[in-house]
Scaffold this motif. Structure first.
Motif, PDB file in Angstrom:
ATOM      1  N   SER A 172       3.703  15.480   7.726  1.00 17.60           N
ATOM      2  CA  SER A 172       4.454  14.242   7.520  1.00 17.60           C
ATOM      3  C   SER A 172       5.528  14.066   8.583  1.00 17.60           C
ATOM      4  O   SER A 172       5.898  15.015   9.270  1.00 17.60           O
ATOM      5  CB  SER A 172       5.161  14.303   6.165  1.00 17.60           C
ATOM      6  OG  SER A 172       4.239  14.339   5.123  1.00 17.60           O
ATOM      7  N   GLN A 219       7.101  10.378  -1.079  1.00 22.23           N
ATOM      8  CA  GLN A 219       6.015  11.352  -1.161  1.00 22.23           C
ATOM      9  C   GLN A 219       5.957  12.228   0.087  1.00 22.23           C
ATOM     10  O   GLN A 219       6.255  11.770   1.205  1.00 22.23           O
ATOM     11  CB  GLN A 219       4.677  10.611  -1.311  1.00 22.23           C
ATOM     12  CG  GLN A 219       3.504  11.537  -1.565  1.00 22.23           C
ATOM     13  CD  GLN A 219       2.166  10.839  -1.386  1.00 22.23           C
ATOM     14  OE1 GLN A 219       1.992  10.029  -0.472  1.00 22.23           O
ATOM     15  NE2 GLN A 219       1.229  11.129  -2.249  1.00 22.23           N
ATOM     16  N   SER A 247       2.943  14.778   1.081  1.00 20.26           N
ATOM     17  CA  SER A 247       1.703  15.307   0.528  1.00 20.26           C
ATOM     18  C   SER A 247       1.489  16.782   0.867  1.00 20.26           C
ATOM     19  O   SER A 247       1.608  17.193   2.015  1.00 20.26           O
ATOM     20  CB  SER A 247       0.516  14.503   1.055  1.00 20.26           C
ATOM     21  OG  SER A 247      -0.682  15.137   0.641  1.00 20.26           O
ATOM     22  N   GLU A 290       0.432  10.093   6.235  1.00 20.81           N
ATOM     23  CA  GLU A 290       1.203   8.944   5.721  1.00 20.81           C
ATOM     24  C   GLU A 290       1.656   9.224   4.292  1.00 20.81           C
ATOM     25  O   GLU A 290       0.904   9.784   3.498  1.00 20.81           O
ATOM     26  CB  GLU A 290       0.345   7.670   5.746  1.00 20.81           C
ATOM     27  CG  GLU A 290      -0.092   7.228   7.147  1.00 20.81           C
ATOM     28  CD  GLU A 290       1.067   6.986   8.111  1.00 20.81           C
ATOM     29  OE1 GLU A 290       2.126   6.520   7.638  1.00 20.81           O
ATOM     30  OE2 GLU A 290       0.922   7.275   9.312  1.00 20.81           O
ATOM     31  N   ASP A 291       2.879   8.826   3.957  1.00 23.50           N
ATOM     32  CA  ASP A 291       3.423   9.115   2.631  1.00 23.50           C
ATOM     33  C   ASP A 291       3.757   7.844   1.848  1.00 23.50           C
ATOM     34  O   ASP A 291       4.244   6.876   2.420  1.00 23.50           O
ATOM     35  CB  ASP A 291       4.706   9.945   2.777  1.00 23.50           C
ATOM     36  CG  ASP A 291       4.451  11.294   3.426  1.00 23.50           C
ATOM     37  OD1 ASP A 291       3.510  11.978   2.987  1.00 23.50           O
ATOM     38  OD2 ASP A 291       5.180  11.657   4.361  1.00 23.50           O
ATOM     39  N   LYS A 292       3.519   7.916   0.546  1.00 22.68           N
ATOM     40  CA  LYS A 292       3.864   6.780  -0.332  1.00 22.68           C
ATOM     41  C   LYS A 292       5.335   6.864  -0.739  1.00 22.68           C
ATOM     42  O   LYS A 292       6.043   7.784  -0.321  1.00 22.68           O
ATOM     43  CB  LYS A 292       2.986   6.825  -1.594  1.00 22.68           C
ATOM     44  CG  LYS A 292       1.491   6.716  -1.317  1.00 22.68           C
ATOM     45  CD  LYS A 292       0.755   6.687  -2.633  1.00 22.68           C
ATOM     46  CE  LYS A 292      -0.736   6.850  -2.429  1.00 22.68           C
ATOM     47  NZ  LYS A 292      -1.450   7.031  -3.706  1.00 22.68           N
ATOM     48  N   TYR A 340       7.870   6.334  -4.363  1.00 24.63           N
ATOM     49  CA  TYR A 340       7.871   6.098  -5.808  1.00 24.63           C
ATOM     50  C   TYR A 340       9.272   5.775  -6.312  1.00 24.63           C
ATOM     51  O   TYR A 340      10.238   6.476  -5.981  1.00 24.63           O
ATOM     52  CB  TYR A 340       7.374   7.340  -6.553  1.00 24.63           C
ATOM     53  CG  TYR A 340       6.024   7.848  -6.077  1.00 24.63           C
ATOM     54  CD1 TYR A 340       4.850   7.180  -6.399  1.00 24.63           C
ATOM     55  CD2 TYR A 340       5.944   8.998  -5.305  1.00 24.63           C
ATOM     56  CE1 TYR A 340       3.615   7.648  -5.967  1.00 24.63           C
ATOM     57  CE2 TYR A 340       4.713   9.476  -4.862  1.00 24.63           C
ATOM     58  CZ  TYR A 340       3.555   8.798  -5.196  1.00 24.63           C
ATOM     59  OH  TYR A 340       2.349   9.262  -4.761  1.00 24.63           O
ATOM     60  N   ASN A 388       6.844   1.968  -9.901  1.00 23.91           N
ATOM     61  CA  ASN A 388       5.463   2.493  -9.855  1.00 23.91           C
ATOM     62  C   ASN A 388       5.307   3.953 -10.305  1.00 23.91           C
ATOM     63  O   ASN A 388       4.198   4.492 -10.263  1.00 23.91           O
ATOM     64  CB  ASN A 388       4.890   2.338  -8.431  1.00 23.91           C
ATOM     65  CG  ASN A 388       5.650   3.159  -7.392  1.00 23.91           C
ATOM     66  OD1 ASN A 388       6.711   3.713  -7.676  1.00 23.91           O
ATOM     67  ND2 ASN A 388       5.107   3.242  -6.192  1.00 23.91           N
ATOM     68  N   SER A 413       1.805   5.905 -11.249  1.00 22.61           N
ATOM     69  CA  SER A 413       1.357   6.819 -10.183  1.00 22.61           C
ATOM     70  C   SER A 413       1.313   8.271 -10.639  1.00 22.61           C
ATOM     71  O   SER A 413       1.161   9.173  -9.812  1.00 22.61           O
ATOM     72  CB  SER A 413       2.301   6.721  -8.986  1.00 22.61           C
ATOM     73  OG  SER A 413       2.483   5.388  -8.588  1.00 22.61           O
ATOM     74  N   ASP A 473      -0.881  10.908  -9.150  1.00 22.72           N
ATOM     75  CA  ASP A 473      -0.618  11.432  -7.787  1.00 22.72           C
ATOM     76  C   ASP A 473       0.176  12.731  -7.846  1.00 22.72           C
ATOM     77  O   ASP A 473       0.185  13.528  -6.887  1.00 22.72           O
ATOM     78  CB  ASP A 473       0.263  10.454  -6.965  1.00 22.72           C
ATOM     79  CG  ASP A 473      -0.473   9.192  -6.542  1.00 22.72           C
ATOM     80  OD1 ASP A 473      -1.680   9.090  -6.850  1.00 22.72           O
ATOM     81  OD2 ASP A 473       0.157   8.328  -5.903  1.00 22.72           O
TER      82      ASP A 473
END
Ligand code: AHR
Length: 323
Positions: free
Chosen positions: A142, A277, A279, A306-308, A310, A314, A318, A321
């Motif tokens: 990341s 996020q 990962s 790529e990171d989300k 939260y 959401n 989610s 995840d």
């Protein structure tokens, strides 16, 4: 004539270079049906690390990897020794999440000298000393600076640019601790109403995070926000806040990084504001990258993950995840 003579002397000088001076780059990986691969984990003390190790184990069979997994138990010296033993076992490839940026460089160099390619995952080594393509294949991970920035941007918005902040740093000397601090502090510095009053390492661990938060809250009772470099320390900080009679999410906002199940649950319960996020699922991408490398493809120095993001909008939806 004089020009030709100087060209000749340059060529002779080049020939006179010792053989070891010609650096041919990171060792190659031959194409084979199966490989002996070493995964030298830094520690397995939190959900993120456990998910990372599991991701490597889960991909091993389908990738044709006979996986040798070690656990350095939170010691960079032990991680170096683990890589040493993988080199002695003549593994074909080493996948390494270096616990800290500098101490693991000798291990990377030793593997290179032994002709064993290294793929760094999750954390990087000091870029001033070791380089992707030259000393190791690539870094898969990341953008930690960006994660810090995104956490800070959320906090600026949530507090209308006014906050008294405690920062809980990750493992001293690790790339996520250095970079997550850099990104967060950059954004905060541009907002005169936001002040970081204390910043201390909680070593990415829940109970250490709780203890550090507890003592920093005593020293700074007017704190209105806590930024933790990972979710484990954020959850520890929530415990410290409750023990101090404060309402996390109301009296003090908490923001962090990772996306663990516990953090998503805390956000859904209103105790935590947001988490970026990060990962831990490197197995499939490490396998794919190794296959591309064995085929002779040029690998980019940084395979970016790529990171989300939260927050309350959401987190509940989610939950799958989380890990
Ligand atoms: O290197 C990634 C970090 O290491 C994760 O944020 C943390 O939870 C882990 O220990």
């Amino acid at each position: 004539m004089r020009f030709q003579r100087s060209l000749l002397s340059l060529a002779l000088a080049a020939c006179a270079l010792p053989v070891w001076a010609a650096d041919t780059g990171a060792p190659k990986l031959p194409q084979k049906a199966s490989y002996k691969v070493g995964f030298a984990q830094a520690e397995n003390n939190n959900p993120w690390r456990i998910a990372e190790t599991k991701s490597m184990q889960d991909i091993a069979q389908s990738c044709g990897w006979q996986l040798v997994v070690t656990d350095a138990g939170g010691s960079a010296a032990k991680q170096v020794a683990d890589v040493d033993s993988m080199i002695a076992q003549k593994v074909d490839l080493i996948v390494l999440p270096p616990r800290e940026e500098k101490p693991l460089i000798p291990a990377v160099m030793k593997a290179k000298k032994a002709g064993i390619p290294v793929i760094l995952v999750d954390r990087n080594v000091d870029q001033k000393v070791a380089k992707a393509g030259r000393d190791y294949v690539t870094f898969i991970g990341s953008d930690f600076v960006d994660q810090g920035r995104r956490a800070a941007e959320w906090l600026v918005k949530a507090t209308n640019g006014k906050a008294t902040i405690i920062e809980l740093e990750g493992t001293t000397g690790s790339s996520p601790a250095n970079d997550r601090k850099k990104g967060f502090d950059q954004v905060i510095a541009k907002n005169p109403g936001m002040k970081i009053v204390a910043s201390q390492s909680g070593d990415f661990a829940r109970d250490k995070g709780r203890q550090v938060a507890q003592s920093l809250l005593q020293a700074h009772p007017n704190t209105t926000a806590i930024y933790a470099h990972n979710d484990e320390m954020a959850v520890g900080a929530i415990t410290a806040l409750e023990a101090a009679g404060k309402k996390p999410g109301k009296d003090v906002l908490v923001v962090s990084i990772d996306g663990t199940k516990d953090a998503l649950t805390a956000i859904a319960a209103g105790k935590m504001g947001a988490t970026v996020q990060s990962s831990p699922f490197f197995g499939p991408i490490a396998c794919k990258t190794a296959q591309r490398y064995a085929k002779g493809e040029a690998i980019e120095p940084w395979v970016k993950v790529e990171d989300k993001f939260y927050d309350a909008s959401n987190a509940q939806a989610s939950m799958a995840d989380g890990y």
